[in-house]
Design a protein around this motif. Structure first.
Motif, short mmCIF file in Angstrom:
data_model
loop_
_atom_site.label_atom_id
_atom_site.label_comp_id
_atom_site.label_asym_id
_atom_site.label_seq_id
_atom_site.Cartn_x
_atom_site.Cartn_y
_atom_site.Cartn_z
N ASP A 20 0.84 -1.21 0.00
CA ASP A 20 0.00 0.00 0.00
C ASP A 20 0.87 1.25 0.00
O ASP A 20 2.12 1.17 -0.07
N ALA A 21 0.23 2.40 0.09
CA ALA A 21 0.96 3.67 0.01
C ALA A 21 1.94 3.84 1.15
O ALA A 21 2.94 4.57 1.02
N VAL A 44 -6.72 -4.08 -2.03
CA VAL A 44 -6.58 -2.62 -2.21
C VAL A 44 -7.92 -1.97 -1.83
O VAL A 44 -8.67 -1.52 -2.69
N GLY A 46 -11.11 0.24 -0.71
CA GLY A 46 -11.47 1.58 -1.19
C GLY A 46 -11.57 2.62 -0.11
O GLY A 46 -11.51 3.81 -0.39
N PRO A 51 -11.48 2.93 -5.53
CA PRO A 51 -10.09 3.38 -5.60
C PRO A 51 -9.48 3.34 -7.00
O PRO A 51 -8.31 3.00 -7.16
N ARG A 54 -5.81 4.49 -7.92
CA ARG A 54 -4.99 4.52 -6.70
C ARG A 54 -3.63 3.88 -6.98
O ARG A 54 -3.52 2.85 -7.64
N ARG A 72 -1.15 0.92 -10.77
CA ARG A 72 -2.38 1.66 -10.46
C ARG A 72 -3.59 0.76 -10.64
O ARG A 72 -3.59 -0.15 -11.47
N TRP A 76 -11.99 -2.20 -10.24
CA TRP A 76 -12.17 -2.59 -8.83
C TRP A 76 -13.62 -2.98 -8.61
O TRP A 76 -14.53 -2.16 -8.77
#
Length: 701
Positions: A20-21, A44, A46, A51, A54, A72, A76
């Motif tokens: 993840d980020a 991932v 939302g 997302p 994302r 990216r 989804w």
């Protein structure tokens, strides 16, 4: 990135770890095309919003861990949507060595063994989850039951590809497990992924209608073509006789005809067919018990099978087939029991007691009349079987020789499976070209099967092409090229020595007889050899035996013995080594019978031959043989030292003789020089001063 491949080694280059980020690993995904990957939507999340777009990061945990690139979210679909919990990732960077896997869209997955890779917290390096696939739920998800002692599905498995060992490809994506430490998990099959993302159809294939090196089984009856008449004839023979032997050369399709041709006809006629291999378990009788147990106890789970198999083998040994057969027919509601003994020649490698044990049960004249036995047997080994006192009556009872597939039937073998597959076809004239290349060789069927199976895998938008057929090597070359490629991809240089030892254990090459495959038991193999066996089994060159966890491995087909250059070379080397070892043993026996005289120890030529095999294969010699060679080398060294001393002494004598001779010559020269220096006698002269020709007269003054 490169094109797709085959075998779980391919997963090394396709499985992605998703971050993840914040840089935390949140699950797995897998590449399905260049630059495109699938994962679960919950990997991932939302956070209340869809997302799309994302940013996440991915790496290849089995190939290049921590070499991360950006990706990216392109699609989804959350789990609340029917057949949902799917996300599509667009990879934005380059992943060196990455390769997509080909998805297989199969309608029937029940009872297929499968495996899933995961990264659970308690195993940071990763773990494999081994399962048997079961039924589909109402929402389309497929249940998977844990087998053996592998890891249960836990956080860290979500989004990973599910590799089907039966179909040799990815058949879905791992999505969830039941709460707690449950052995039950669920996958979203390829059909569900296609429903969510129809564009995926471009990268998915229907299951291959060809079987490569594997025999067709009863469940493959709809795909088995070209042997209808022979199947009916053998089925009639089985109905009329208690024991029938189906004989033919290697590669002519005996196993497939018995399992996919005869067995379905017997079932249609009210029979219950089961199949066994004499070499498929610790003893032939245990192999029979393993074959009967599923029809005797249909609901028995994997964990209870070993103990029940042992108990059933004991019942068979003590009471024969009577009670067991009656119970099978009652449970299955059938009228007759057909036992197919595939690869009957494997009994030749068993001990006399093990052979007697099986023969007493299967071929007892007092066995129930409802039991029929069909054996498949290689024609090049019939002589050895007929020479065996316990097997001869069985093999000669009722023999049906299987002839090669006729040309018109061979055309059906090639064309019919493709014609029955919607949306797939050959390029013009390719099917006839393949039939011509296959020729009339009775052992060509496995080579043909490999070429067709690989051609199916490399189809181009539903078309089997001449170009791909040529690249694969055609009927004659496809197996060798594929085997070489699989070896290169799955056996690194550091493992080659262990892999060669593994190959040696998978072949039996008796002197004066054809080489045959054998099952190598788990306890025979070291950890490295077993790991290599599991990798090569995923390529279909080898087959794991004994359930889950497996306890043995063997070559997928006899044709590999001659069709795979590396293996053929190994067999030739082994035969040469055994010839040398036998000659060494004969020399050892002669030496010992003569009282171990030094002059009968191996000489220089024999020791030079030994250096060709040692030390690489020294552990294959017995202690007496190694000691024999050690003494020979010691004796040779002692002889060499004595010879050197003798030569040195001779040289010394020669030098001394030369020195003495030289001294004598010098003295002789000195003597001649002294004689030349002495005064000469007076010379008489004639009157006038000339020398007189006569000597002086002493009477003259």
């Amino acid at each position: 990135m490169t094109g797709s491949g085959r075998g779980t080694g391919v997963l090394d280059a396709a499985v992605l770890r998703v971050f993840d980020a914040a840089g935390r690993a949140v699950g797995l995904g897998f590449l399905v095309a260049d630059g495109l990957a699938l994962t679960c939507a919950h990997v991932v999340p939302g956070g209340g919003v869809v997302p799309l777009g994302r940013a996440v990061e991915v790496d290849l945990p089995l190939l290049r861990p921590d070499a991360r690139v950006a990706a990216r979210v392109e699609l989804w679909v959350p789990a609340q949507v029917a057949a949902g919990d799917v996300a599509v990732l667009r990879i934005e960077g380059e992943l060196p060595g990455a390769r997509p896997v080909r998805l297989i869209d199969a309608d029937e997955l029940r009872e297929h063994p499968a495996r899933i890779f995961g990264l659970p917290e308690r195993s940071p390096g990763g773990a494999w989850h081994h399962v048997v696939l079961r039924h589909r739920r109402g929402d389309g998800w497929v249940r998977a039951d844990l087998t053996g002692r592998s890891f249960a599905v836990a956080p860290g498995f979500s989004g990973g590809p599910v590799w089907d060992d039966e179909l040799s490809g990815v058949v879905g994506m791992m999505a969830m497990a039941e709460a707690g430490d449950s052995p039950v998990s669920y996958l979203l099959p390829t059909s569900g992924l296609l429903a969510v993302w129809p564009e995926l159809a471009e990268f998915a294939l229907p299951p291959s209608p060809f079987r490569g090196l594997r025999p067709f089984r009863e469940s493959d009856a709809a795909l088995f073509h070209g042997r209808r008449d022979e199947s009916a004839e053998v089925a009639r023979a089985v109905a009329a006789h208690r024991w029938t032997a189906l004989v033919g050369p290697p590669g002519c399709g005996k196993s497939s005809l018995a399992l996919a041709g005869v067995a379905p006809l017997v079932r249609e006629d009210g029979g219950c067919p089961v199949a066994m291999r004499p070499g498929g378990a610790a003893t032939p009788l245990r192999a029979l018990a393993s074959a009967l147990l599923p029809v005797l106890e249909p609901g028995l789970g994997e964990t209870g099978r070993p103990a029940e198999t042992t108990a059933l083998a004991g019942v068979l040994a003590g009471q024969g087939l009577s009670g067991v057969a009656a119970r099978v027919l009652e449970v299955q509601r059938r009228e007759r029991l057909l036992i197919v003994v595939d690869q009957f020649e494997e009994l030749l490698t068993r001990s006399p007691d093990e052979i007697d044990e099986l023969v007493r049960v299967l071929f007892d004249a007092r066995a129930p009349d409802e039991v029929r036995v069909l054996c498949t047997l290689r024609s090049d080994l019939v002589t050895l079987v007929l020479a065996h006192p316990r097997l001869r009556p069985v093999a000669s009872a009722r023999v049906r020789e299987l002839e090669p597939v006729r040309p018109e039937r061979l055309r059906e073998v090639i064309s019919r499976p493709v014609a029955d597959s919607p949306g797939v076809d050959y390029e013009p004239d390719l099917a006839e070209r393949i039939r011509t290349d296959a020729g009339a060789d009775p052992g060509a069927l496995p080579l043909l099967g490999v070429a067709l199976d690989l051609l199916w895998e490399h189809q181009e938008r539903g078309v089997l092409t001449h170009r791909r057929y040529e690249e694969l090597g055609g009927v004659a070359g496809a197996l060798g090229r594929y085997a070489g490629s699989a070896w290169h991809d799955h056996v690194p240089e550091a493992d080659e020595a262990a892999a060669e030892r593994l190959l040696a254990r998978l072949v039996r090459a008796p002197r004066g007889a054809a080489a045959t495959r054998r099952i190598a038991r788990r306890e025979e193999l070291g950890e490295r050899e077993w790991a290599i066996a599991r990798r090569l089994a995923a390529t279909r060159l080898l087959v794991l035996r004994g359930g889950e966890p497996p306890d043995g491995v063997e070559l997928a087909h006899e044709v590999l013995i001659s069709g795979w250059g590396r293996l053929a070379d190994r067999i030739h080397q082994d035969r040469s080594f055994r010839d040398w070892r036998d000659s060494l043993r004969r020399a050892l026996d002669r030496w010992e019978r003569a009282g171990r005289p030094p002059d009968l120890l191996p000489t220089g030529g024999a020791l030079a031959a030994a250096r060709c095999w040692l030390p690489a294969r020294e552990r294959e010699l017995g202690d007496a043989e190694r000691e024999f060679l050690r003494r020979a080398r010691a004796h040779r060294s002692a002889l060499t030292r004595r010879r050197r001393i003798l030569v040195s002494a001779l040289l010394l004598v020669l030098v001394l003789a030369l020195l003495l001779a030289a001294a004598s010559l010098v003295r002789a020269g000195d003597d001649r020089g002294g004689a030349a220096a002495a005064p000469a006698p007076p010379v008489a002269t004639a009157p006038g001063g000339a020398p007189s020709a006569r000597p002086p007269d002493p009477r003259r003054a």
